[in-house]
Design a protein around this motif. Sequence first.
Motif, PDB file in Angstrom:
ATOM      1  N   MET A 158      17.645  12.414  22.105  1.00 38.48           N
ATOM      2  CA  MET A 158      16.802  11.549  21.320  1.00 38.48           C
ATOM      3  C   MET A 158      15.954  12.433  20.408  1.00 38.48           C
ATOM      4  N   GLU A 159      16.145  12.291  19.131  1.00 39.72           N
ATOM      5  CA  GLU A 159      15.458  13.136  18.162  1.00 39.72           C
ATOM      6  C   GLU A 159      14.274  12.373  17.572  1.00 39.72           C
ATOM      7  N   LEU A 160      13.073  12.872  17.810  1.00 33.95           N
ATOM      8  CA  LEU A 160      11.869  12.220  17.301  1.00 33.95           C
ATOM      9  C   LEU A 160      11.373  12.819  15.995  1.00 33.95           C
ATOM     10  N   PHE A 161      11.750  14.063  15.737  1.00 30.98           N
ATOM     11  CA  PHE A 161      11.129  14.792  14.648  1.00 30.98           C
ATOM     12  C   PHE A 161      11.873  14.665  13.327  1.00 30.98           C
ATOM     13  N   ALA A 178       9.930   5.883   9.241  1.00 29.21           N
ATOM     14  CA  ALA A 178      10.231   4.606   9.895  1.00 29.21           C
ATOM     15  C   ALA A 178      11.644   4.632  10.461  1.00 29.21           C
ATOM     16  N   GLY A 179      11.842   3.848  11.478  1.00 32.29           N
ATOM     17  CA  GLY A 179      13.140   3.739  12.122  1.00 32.29           C
ATOM     18  C   GLY A 179      12.930   3.469  13.594  1.00 32.29           C
ATOM     19  N   GLY A 183      13.845   1.339  28.832  1.00 30.01           N
ATOM     20  CA  GLY A 183      14.322   0.163  28.121  1.00 30.01           C
ATOM     21  C   GLY A 183      13.479  -0.121  26.894  1.00 30.01           C
ATOM     22  N   GLY A 184      13.956  -1.007  26.091  1.00 28.86           N
ATOM     23  CA  GLY A 184      13.219  -1.390  24.895  1.00 28.86           C
ATOM     24  C   GLY A 184      13.494  -0.477  23.712  1.00 28.86           C
ATOM     25  N   THR A 185      12.669  -0.640  22.707  1.00 28.53           N
ATOM     26  CA  THR A 185      12.825   0.088  21.451  1.00 28.53           C
ATOM     27  C   THR A 185      11.487   0.672  21.046  1.00 28.53           C
ATOM     28  N   LEU A 186      11.524   1.835  20.462  1.00 27.05           N
ATOM     29  CA  LEU A 186      10.309   2.468  19.961  1.00 27.05           C
ATOM     30  C   LEU A 186      10.403   2.584  18.455  1.00 27.05           C
ATOM     31  N   GLU A 187       9.341   2.232  17.763  1.00 29.11           N
ATOM     32  CA  GLU A 187       9.274   2.397  16.311  1.00 29.11           C
ATOM     33  C   GLU A 187       8.777   3.800  16.019  1.00 29.11           C
ATOM     34  N   ARG A 188       9.646   4.625  15.426  1.00 18.98           N
ATOM     35  CA  ARG A 188       9.278   6.008  15.105  1.00 18.98           C
ATOM     36  C   ARG A 188       8.041   6.087  14.226  1.00 18.98           C
TER      37      ARG A 188
END
Length: 120
Positions: A1-4, A48-49, A57-62
């Motif tokens: 999972m790439e956050l940057f 954004a993304g 679970g769920g989704t995170l808004e970057r």
Amino acid sequence: MELFPSELPPGAAAFLDAAKARVAGDPERLKELLPPPPRTVGKGFLPAGQITPWPGGGTLERGALRTCDAAAIALLGSAGDLPQGLMLDLFQHGDQEERILVLRSLAALPLGPDTGPLME
């Protein structure tokens, strides 16, 4: 999972890689390594993304995270199972920015013994 984002400030990627390796062997190192991210990786918001699936679970808004928040999540995640009381200690003895990093990281970490007291 790439956050940057692909571009980090000079030296930021090297700092983060070294810090993650240090906390992986000793979670107590978070006490010295959690404060620098706002200065080393910056406070700008991520593009954004959505990140799906997100741990738990769920989704995170970057776009809701700053670069330093993502760095804190990466550091805390690299530490593995945190000793009971460490998150509380980081929060209680941290300055305003460090407290924000701890609280914003809670959304990305598994529930632990410190989660409830931090949310009270």
